[in-house]
Design a protein around this motif. Structure first.
Motif, PDB file in Angstrom:
ATOM      1  N   ALA A 129       0.817  -1.211   0.000  1.00  0.00           N
ATOM      2  CA  ALA A 129       0.000   0.000   0.000  1.00  0.00           C
ATOM      3  C   ALA A 129       0.855   1.267   0.000  1.00  0.00           C
ATOM      4  N   PHE A 130       1.913   1.295   0.802  1.00  0.00           N
ATOM      5  CA  PHE A 130       2.760   2.487   0.851  1.00  0.00           C
ATOM      6  C   PHE A 130       3.500   2.679  -0.462  1.00  0.00           C
ATOM      7  N   ARG A 131       3.917   1.578  -1.081  1.00  0.00           N
ATOM      8  CA  ARG A 131       4.575   1.670  -2.386  1.00  0.00           C
ATOM      9  C   ARG A 131       3.639   2.316  -3.404  1.00  0.00           C
ATOM     10  N   ASP A 132       2.379   1.903  -3.393  1.00  0.00           N
ATOM     11  CA  ASP A 132       1.407   2.471  -4.332  1.00  0.00           C
ATOM     12  C   ASP A 132       1.197   3.964  -4.069  1.00  0.00           C
ATOM     13  N   HIS A 133       1.199   4.340  -2.794  1.00  0.00           N
ATOM     14  CA  HIS A 133       1.017   5.742  -2.440  1.00  0.00           C
ATOM     15  C   HIS A 133       2.197   6.581  -2.936  1.00  0.00           C
TER      16      HIS A 133
END
Length: 275
Positions: free
Chosen positions: A164-168
């Motif tokens: 999720a953080f990578r996508d953000h």
């Protein structure tokens, strides 16, 4: 119901350990009616909302002009300083009443300046200096020119328990053409750093089964490790070990939750990207 307040990030510069601890403890007890504050660790890559510097530490004072526009990057000097910097000062001993009164005025001016910038449509330009100034503008400019590096072309590698953080991060830097990768495995991270161009590794210290210090040491031992900046993402409850982090080559830390502006600003500095 109590209103949740945004805590302003404060950097303390040039104080003795005793005075540093005293001011930090004072800031933690900010009056309920005013702003809330938290102190950045020395290794933090986050740009402070406000800097408090000791007037008798020349190196701390030299770093203040790098903060740029005074309204956007306010600073406060404690005690007497050897040069007129045009900054607000408070005398020692520091009292909580005087400290919070001056700080509240500074963060109010900062909020107003940022609101004007947003209303005008102009971009907010963070400080991109990787290292503090050496002195009060006495250094030969050629020395700073020699320190400059060309922009990095490698990817940002996120090591986290989920993507999720990578996508953000990928959404935040979408217009930069920057690669953002993710893994939850230390062996996979080492392989990616060895076999592909990676410029920044961001390690969530809450990731299961990963020792961030050991991982950083392993990355630095690889042939390509010297050029990779390793950043730890830590929560306030994480027992961050500054001595161990520096010994294994960690570039710095970012406090969770990481504001988008702080995240983008850190990446701009680490990758030498234009504003």
């Amino acid at each position: 119901m109590h209103e949740k307040k945004y805590p302003f990030a404060v950097r303390l510069a040039g104080f003795s350990p005793l005075e540093h601890a005293s001011i930090a403890a004072c800031l933690a007890q900010a009056p309920p009616a005013g702003p809330a504050y938290f102190c950045l660790l020395d290794d933090s890559l986050q740009e402070p909302d406000l800097t408090i510097a000791s007037g008798d530490d020349v190196q701390a004072l030299a770093a203040l002009p790098a903060n740029g526009m005074a309204e956007l990057h306010p600073a406060l000097v404690v005690g007497q300083c050897p040069a007129e910097l045009g900054l607000p000062q408070i005398a020692r001993p520091v009292t909580a009443e005087k400290l919070f009164m001056v700080m509240a005025a500074l963060v109010t001016r900062r909020a107003e300046a940022m609101a004007r910038i947003m209303a005008s449509g102009l971009p907010f330009i963070p400080e991109r200096r990787r290292s503090p100034r050496l002195d009060l503008d006495l250094t030969d400019p050629s020395e700073y020119i020699m320190r400059r590096k060309s922009p990095s072309c490698g990817a940002v590698l996120i090591i986290d328990k989920g993507a999720a953080f990578r996508d953000h991060v990928a959404r935040l830097v979408a217009t930069r053409g920057m690669g953002v990768e993710w893994t939850d495995s230390a062996p996979a991270a080492l392989r990616l750093c060895d076999e592909t161009p990676v410029s920044v590794v961001m390690v969530n210290t809450a990731a299961t089964g990963i020792d961030p210090y050991q991982l950083c040491s392993a990355i630095k031992r690889q042939d390509t490790g010297a050029r990779i900046a390793v950043v730890l993402m830590v929560s306030c409850s994480y027992p961050y070990d500054s001595a161990r982090a520096r010994a294994c080559g960690v570039r710095g830390l970012l406090d969770k939750p990481i504001p988008d502006r702080a995240l983008v600003g850190a990446l701009q500095r680490l990758l030498s990207l234009p504003a």
